[in-house]
Design an enzyme around this catalytic site. Sequence first.
Site, PDB file in Angstrom:
ATOM      1  N   ASN A  29     -31.739   1.305  22.398  1.00  0.00           N
ATOM      2  CA  ASN A  29     -30.771   2.337  22.036  1.00  0.00           C
ATOM      3  C   ASN A  29     -30.868   2.590  20.538  1.00  0.00           C
ATOM      4  O   ASN A  29     -31.306   1.727  19.783  1.00  0.00           O
ATOM      5  CB  ASN A  29     -29.351   1.853  22.337  1.00  0.00           C
ATOM      6  CG  ASN A  29     -29.008   2.039  23.794  1.00  0.00           C
ATOM      7  OD1 ASN A  29     -29.693   2.740  24.523  1.00  0.00           O
ATOM      8  ND2 ASN A  29     -27.933   1.409  24.213  1.00  0.00           N
ATOM      9  N   PRO A  56     -26.237  -6.895  32.211  1.00  0.00           N
ATOM     10  CA  PRO A  56     -24.825  -7.298  32.233  1.00  0.00           C
ATOM     11  C   PRO A  56     -24.033  -6.466  31.214  1.00  0.00           C
ATOM     12  O   PRO A  56     -24.563  -6.110  30.163  1.00  0.00           O
ATOM     13  CB  PRO A  56     -24.862  -8.770  31.822  1.00  0.00           C
ATOM     14  CG  PRO A  56     -26.174  -8.946  31.122  1.00  0.00           C
ATOM     15  CD  PRO A  56     -27.121  -7.952  31.724  1.00  0.00           C
ATOM     16  N   ASP A  57     -22.807  -6.139  31.537  1.00  0.00           N
ATOM     17  CA  ASP A  57     -21.939  -5.454  30.580  1.00  0.00           C
ATOM     18  C   ASP A  57     -21.169  -6.520  29.813  1.00  0.00           C
ATOM     19  O   ASP A  57     -20.304  -7.201  30.363  1.00  0.00           O
ATOM     20  CB  ASP A  57     -20.995  -4.499  31.312  1.00  0.00           C
ATOM     21  CG  ASP A  57     -20.259  -3.598  30.323  1.00  0.00           C
ATOM     22  OD1 ASP A  57     -19.691  -4.130  29.341  1.00  0.00           O
ATOM     23  OD2 ASP A  57     -20.265  -2.376  30.529  1.00  0.00           O
ATOM     24  N   ILE A  58     -21.499  -6.671  28.540  1.00  0.00           N
ATOM     25  CA  ILE A  58     -20.941  -7.771  27.744  1.00  0.00           C
ATOM     26  C   ILE A  58     -19.449  -7.558  27.516  1.00  0.00           C
ATOM     27  O   ILE A  58     -18.633  -8.469  27.688  1.00  0.00           O
ATOM     28  CB  ILE A  58     -21.707  -7.900  26.411  1.00  0.00           C
ATOM     29  CG1 ILE A  58     -23.169  -8.236  26.725  1.00  0.00           C
ATOM     30  CG2 ILE A  58     -21.090  -8.960  25.516  1.00  0.00           C
ATOM     31  CD1 ILE A  58     -24.134  -8.022  25.586  1.00  0.00           C
ATOM     32  N   PHE A  66     -16.326  -0.161  21.883  1.00  0.00           N
ATOM     33  CA  PHE A  66     -16.654   1.116  21.242  1.00  0.00           C
ATOM     34  C   PHE A  66     -17.071   2.113  22.316  1.00  0.00           C
ATOM     35  O   PHE A  66     -17.539   1.719  23.376  1.00  0.00           O
ATOM     36  CB  PHE A  66     -17.796   0.939  20.231  1.00  0.00           C
ATOM     37  CG  PHE A  66     -17.293   0.647  18.858  1.00  0.00           C
ATOM     38  CD1 PHE A  66     -16.680  -0.564  18.578  1.00  0.00           C
ATOM     39  CD2 PHE A  66     -17.404   1.582  17.840  1.00  0.00           C
ATOM     40  CE1 PHE A  66     -16.188  -0.836  17.310  1.00  0.00           C
ATOM     41  CE2 PHE A  66     -16.927   1.325  16.574  1.00  0.00           C
ATOM     42  CZ  PHE A  66     -16.317   0.116  16.309  1.00  0.00           C
ATOM     43  N   LYS A 125     -50.035  -7.089  28.202  1.00  0.00           N
ATOM     44  CA  LYS A 125     -49.899  -5.701  27.779  1.00  0.00           C
ATOM     45  C   LYS A 125     -50.453  -4.750  28.858  1.00  0.00           C
ATOM     46  O   LYS A 125     -51.555  -4.979  29.376  1.00  0.00           O
ATOM     47  CB  LYS A 125     -50.676  -5.500  26.466  1.00  0.00           C
ATOM     48  CG  LYS A 125     -50.514  -4.105  25.905  1.00  0.00           C
ATOM     49  CD  LYS A 125     -51.332  -3.912  24.648  1.00  0.00           C
ATOM     50  CE  LYS A 125     -51.305  -2.457  24.233  1.00  0.00           C
ATOM     51  NZ  LYS A 125     -52.232  -2.182  23.135  1.00  0.00           N
ATOM     52  N   LYS A 148     -13.356  -1.015  31.737  1.00  0.00           N
ATOM     53  CA  LYS A 148     -13.918  -2.259  31.194  1.00  0.00           C
ATOM     54  C   LYS A 148     -12.879  -3.370  31.103  1.00  0.00           C
ATOM     55  O   LYS A 148     -13.217  -4.537  30.990  1.00  0.00           O
ATOM     56  CB  LYS A 148     -14.491  -2.005  29.799  1.00  0.00           C
ATOM     57  CG  LYS A 148     -15.530  -0.887  29.770  1.00  0.00           C
ATOM     58  CD  LYS A 148     -16.892  -1.415  29.498  1.00  0.00           C
ATOM     59  CE  LYS A 148     -17.861  -0.269  29.315  1.00  0.00           C
ATOM     60  NZ  LYS A 148     -19.207  -0.725  28.997  1.00  0.00           N
ATOM     61  N   ASP A 164     -28.182  -0.171  28.798  1.00  0.00           N
ATOM     62  CA  ASP A 164     -27.552  -0.301  30.113  1.00  0.00           C
ATOM     63  C   ASP A 164     -28.516  -0.884  31.139  1.00  0.00           C
ATOM     64  O   ASP A 164     -28.089  -1.548  32.072  1.00  0.00           O
ATOM     65  CB  ASP A 164     -27.061   1.073  30.593  1.00  0.00           C
ATOM     66  CG  ASP A 164     -25.837   1.515  29.805  1.00  0.00           C
ATOM     67  OD1 ASP A 164     -24.982   0.655  29.525  1.00  0.00           O
ATOM     68  OD2 ASP A 164     -25.742   2.704  29.443  1.00  0.00           O
TER      69      ASP A 164
HETATM   70  O1  C5P Z   1     -20.405   1.938  28.860  1.00  0.00           O
HETATM   71  P1  C5P Z   1     -20.723   2.166  27.415  1.00  0.00           P
HETATM   72  O2  C5P Z   1     -22.077   1.635  27.049  1.00  0.00           O
HETATM   73  O3  C5P Z   1     -20.532   3.567  26.938  1.00  0.00           O
HETATM   74  O4  C5P Z   1     -19.622   1.309  26.645  1.00  0.00           O
HETATM   75  C1  C5P Z   1     -19.689   1.071  25.308  1.00  0.00           C
HETATM   76  C2  C5P Z   1     -19.018  -0.234  24.976  1.00  0.00           C
HETATM   77  O5  C5P Z   1     -19.414  -1.251  25.883  1.00  0.00           O
HETATM   78  C3  C5P Z   1     -19.399  -0.747  23.621  1.00  0.00           C
HETATM   79  O6  C5P Z   1     -18.304  -1.487  23.132  1.00  0.00           O
HETATM   80  C4  C5P Z   1     -20.588  -1.638  23.916  1.00  0.00           C
HETATM   81  O7  C5P Z   1     -20.751  -2.630  22.923  1.00  0.00           O
HETATM   82  C5  C5P Z   1     -20.169  -2.242  25.231  1.00  0.00           C
HETATM   83  N1  C5P Z   1     -21.279  -2.588  26.122  1.00  0.00           N
HETATM   84  C6  C5P Z   1     -21.565  -3.907  26.365  1.00  0.00           C
HETATM   85  N2  C5P Z   1     -22.558  -4.251  27.249  1.00  0.00           N
HETATM   86  C7  C5P Z   1     -23.261  -3.295  27.899  1.00  0.00           C
HETATM   87  C8  C5P Z   1     -22.969  -1.944  27.672  1.00  0.00           C
HETATM   88  C9  C5P Z   1     -21.977  -1.623  26.776  1.00  0.00           C
HETATM   89  O8  C5P Z   1     -20.946  -4.780  25.759  1.00  0.00           O
HETATM   90  N3  C5P Z   1     -24.206  -3.650  28.743  1.00  0.00           N
END
Ligand code: C5P
Length: 403
Positions: free
Chosen positions: A209, A305-307, A325, A287, A343, A277
Amino acid sequence: MLAGKRILLIVAGGIAAYKTPDLVRHLRERGAVVRCVLTDGGAQFVTPLTLGAVSEDKVYDSLFSLTDEHEMGHINLSRQADALLVAPATANMLAKIAQGLADDLATTLLLATDKPVLVAPAMNVRMWGHPATQANIDTLAGRGVTVIGPNEGDMACGEYGMGRMSEPLEIAAAIENFFAANGRLTGSRALVTSGPTYEPIDPVRYIANRSSGKQGHAIAEALMRLGTKTTLVTGPTQQPDPPGVQVVHVESARQMLVACEAALPAEIAVCAAAVADWRVDTQTDQKLKKNTGAPPPPLMMTENPDILQTLSNAKNTRPGLVVGFAAETENVIANAQAKLARKGCDWIVANDVSPNTETFAGDANTVHLVTADSVEDWPRLSKAEVGERLADRIADALEAGHG
Ligand code: C5P
């Protein structure tokens, strides 16, 4: 330790000014960033060249230098400090501060500041004992100014008694005690994520990103300044490690999650990282070769994973205040409110990152603080100021019992 603390040292005109280069060294050895302001009197005893060399910064010595005002207004000088230290503080300087006089750069700064002020008096024994000086000291102490010393001993004028400036090491220790006792968030722990994540395709390629890490790093630094024990888990960025912050460098989202979980427990979590994501499910150990004429290799993706969501829903280790954020290009507030609910975090800092805003990699940010029941629109601020303001709002919330 004074790691990352910014001290504006005002050197007034007393013989003890000859000790201030040593004081600067002791403060910097403890990790402080020291910027010096020299009064005309101070400049009789120590040169700007000396203080500039030991502080490795410009020395400010005249209110009326237009180039200085242009580059760095006197209000900014105190805004960019965590505390103002007057050493030596002469009888004349103490009287001026007590009276609110502002006839040079140093006294103007002292009148215009809202930062803590510490003074290390230095003067002849009878000047110190004079009721006028004692009344000024009482006035200043009553306003919250911290008075360091003075000591008793031999004086430059040949007399003996109270009025010697505290030794540089004593002043450095007093400053350390001051910060240890006065950080609004002293005793709490914070976890901050910053930067992008890199998701490997093969040993040489990755997807990522866009993120400079400027905002996340600034938040970690601001929280540390308020006294938190701060861990910054960051993906690859060009940003230097903020002094005083424990920095864990990672690359992928999965590594970031492991590092975040290892940093718990914490009272505060701020997820500012731009986490990818998806990661490449078909990651190879070798490679990928380009075979002319052959179709490009397909990339299979799998969800990361979504942290933020994981931290927000952690059963026993959920930080009391979890802030996420939301970088949006349209419907900024509505999307942020939906994200907050989805979230499970407490606040979302929403920013518009559409191409015309220059938020990516820029130094400024326009954000909205979205909570379950309110939206605050903040003016356009530098990323450092957004960090400071967010840290202040976090301190307000913790003091009010949140988390
Ligand atoms: O879903 P989105 O990526 O728009 O959400 C943004 C927020 O979620 C940010 O705070 C980002 O640090 C957190 N995030 C996360 N892990 C992910 C995706 C997003 O912690 N895999």
